[in-house]
Design a protein around this motif. Sequence first.
Motif, PDB file in Angstrom:
ATOM      1  N   THR A   1      81.837  22.881  37.701  1.00 40.08           N
ATOM      2  CA  THR A   1      80.798  23.659  38.381  1.00 40.08           C
ATOM      3  C   THR A   1      81.024  25.149  38.218  1.00 40.08           C
ATOM      4  O   THR A   1      80.091  25.916  37.931  1.00 40.08           O
TER       5      THR A   1
ATOM      6  N   VAL B   1      80.565  26.320  34.450  1.00 35.47           N
ATOM      7  CA  VAL B   1      79.157  26.392  34.063  1.00 35.47           C
ATOM      8  C   VAL B   1      78.522  27.680  34.574  1.00 35.47           C
ATOM      9  O   VAL B   1      77.671  28.279  33.911  1.00 35.47           O
TER      10      VAL B   1
ATOM     11  N   ALA C   1      70.079  24.296  35.050  1.00 36.66           N
ATOM     12  CA  ALA C   1      71.236  23.467  34.689  1.00 36.66           C
ATOM     13  C   ALA C   1      72.143  23.262  35.891  1.00 36.66           C
ATOM     14  O   ALA C   1      72.746  22.190  36.063  1.00 36.66           O
ATOM     15  N   SER C   2      72.253  24.284  36.738  1.00 33.26           N
ATOM     16  CA  SER C   2      73.039  24.164  37.963  1.00 33.26           C
ATOM     17  C   SER C   2      72.244  23.504  39.081  1.00 33.26           C
ATOM     18  O   SER C   2      72.764  22.675  39.829  1.00 33.26           O
TER      19      SER C   2
ATOM     20  N   TYR D   1      71.986  19.679  38.726  1.00 29.13           N
ATOM     21  CA  TYR D   1      73.275  19.071  39.077  1.00 29.13           C
ATOM     22  C   TYR D   1      73.407  18.943  40.596  1.00 29.13           C
ATOM     23  O   TYR D   1      73.773  17.884  41.126  1.00 29.13           O
TER      24      TYR D   1
ATOM     25  N   SER E   1      79.176  14.644  30.829  1.00 35.34           N
ATOM     26  CA  SER E   1      79.841  15.823  30.269  1.00 35.34           C
ATOM     27  C   SER E   1      79.763  15.828  28.753  1.00 35.34           C
ATOM     28  O   SER E   1      79.476  16.862  28.132  1.00 35.34           O
TER      29      SER E   1
ATOM     30  N   CYS F   1      76.254  16.640  27.706  1.00 34.79           N
ATOM     31  CA  CYS F   1      75.965  18.064  27.931  1.00 34.79           C
ATOM     32  C   CYS F   1      76.510  18.909  26.779  1.00 34.79           C
ATOM     33  O   CYS F   1      75.858  19.857  26.319  1.00 34.79           O
TER      34      CYS F   1
ATOM     35  N   ARG G   1      72.826  17.306  32.713  1.00 36.63           N
ATOM     36  CA  ARG G   1      73.474  17.837  33.906  1.00 36.63           C
ATOM     37  C   ARG G   1      73.108  17.000  35.139  1.00 36.63           C
ATOM     38  O   ARG G   1      73.913  16.828  36.046  1.00 36.63           O
TER      39      ARG G   1
ATOM     40  N   GLN H   1      75.355  14.118  35.038  1.00 39.13           N
ATOM     41  CA  GLN H   1      76.658  14.575  35.518  1.00 39.13           C
ATOM     42  C   GLN H   1      76.690  14.635  37.048  1.00 39.13           C
ATOM     43  O   GLN H   1      77.670  14.225  37.682  1.00 39.13           O
TER      44      GLN H   1
ATOM     45  N   PHE I   1      81.966  21.766  28.700  1.00 38.43           N
ATOM     46  CA  PHE I   1      81.708  20.361  29.011  1.00 38.43           C
ATOM     47  C   PHE I   1      82.683  19.417  28.305  1.00 38.43           C
ATOM     48  O   PHE I   1      83.145  18.440  28.896  1.00 38.43           O
TER      49      PHE I   1
END
Length: 476
Positions: free
Chosen positions: A44, A47, A68-69, A72, A107, A110, A123, A126, A185
Amino acid sequence: MPEETSTPSKEAEPGPATEPSSSRSPVVVALVLAMGAFVALLDTTIVGVAMHSFTEYFDVSLADAQWASTAYLLAMSSVIPATGWAAQRFGASTTWIASLAVFMVGSLLCGLAWSMGSLIVFRTLQGFGASMLFPLMRIIVVQVAGRAQMGRMMSMMAVPLLVAPVLGPVLGGTLVQEASWRWAFFLNVPITLAAIVLSLRHIPNSKGEAPGRLDVPGLVTLGGGLTLLILGLSDLAKGTAVTQWPVALPMVAGLLLLITHAVRAAKAETPGIVDFSLFRNRHFSASTSITLLNNFGLYGVVVLVPLFFQEAGGKGPLGAGAIMVAQGVGTTIAVLLVGRVIDTKSNPRALVLIGLLLVAGGITAFASADSADVSVLLLVALLAQGIGLALAAAPIMVTLYHSLPATSVPAATTANAVSQQLGGAVGTAVTALLLQHYAAGGTSAGFASVFWWALAFVALTAVPALFLPAGTPQQD
């Protein structure tokens, strides 16, 4: 697969969740669990450092790259409420290993992503894998440790939560700068694979009583409500006005779903996804309240300090990360001591309050700083914060379980994990808004105002801490 054991059923009238379920070394189990949790948290933070590289490589805006965050985080929020049911249905260790496998595959994908859209999808995968890891590791600790060693194991569990945000920017900056964002990743794959192999070897699979069917409506209302609320908070943190639909619509819909869940749970004859009857237990309620406020207030401490050195001090990600090592040293020192203290002569209330006091002292030093230049005082403040964060974290996790029967551990962990996720999301949004309001110019004076707010949040966390037991609690 791991060898299976079983926990007592309700008819057996179990005592507190304190008897170890196997002869496996609790220390070895703790280290294996810490490895799995550490790689997920490390990912985390790495990224976050790689975000700018996404914009350049895929030729997208920062707002697009931030999905992308966000994806997740939303994936984690939607699945967390099912943790307790899955642990009882399949066994905590089996669910843990399956979660690690999903995270590892996500991962790898990604790292192979060919577009921003594919990266967001992978993501999400993930996030599904990472969602149950943190509550599951606590369930397994309670099953394996027993009262005699629970403090030491829970202290080890605090390591990934506190060290990963410190190490992540340094490692992430190095990987992105010297290699490629893809290695942010790919790095996860061998570490996660090792965690899976070691888990199969060292962690027994303990099942509880049959949990019945998954409460799908409860999962939809709770998981969906939490996900929508966090989606709105994420957009709020990016600067979108609260009255605009990207914030207002998901937050209102999320709140309505959560209210629906609460009303439905109140009328149900049997506990659903979250067993609200647990909140009748004073120690559980206090611990869960502190968890929510910790992630609301103390999250700002972890985020604010690196930004302070970068925005107001002109440091790069590597420079700011290197400074944060002082906080990691403090955490390590505390972890080596606090677990044994909890196990031998426990006073959770005092430990948590001392920890919060140390964190408050560290924040005060930053709020009072005239500049963002690295000084002995600020390094000492970081060391104190590291010690304080560890002192506050481990006793909370222990008091969460000590007065509950073994059959309530999965449900208690799920409720606590939901509070943790919600507190982190609210803390992120509030910290971002405060930064936008006070520190937009990147000055030390602007950051000082935000640090004073962070200090107020820490003081607020001390209120439920006063309701923690002064000694080892017994079953209610």
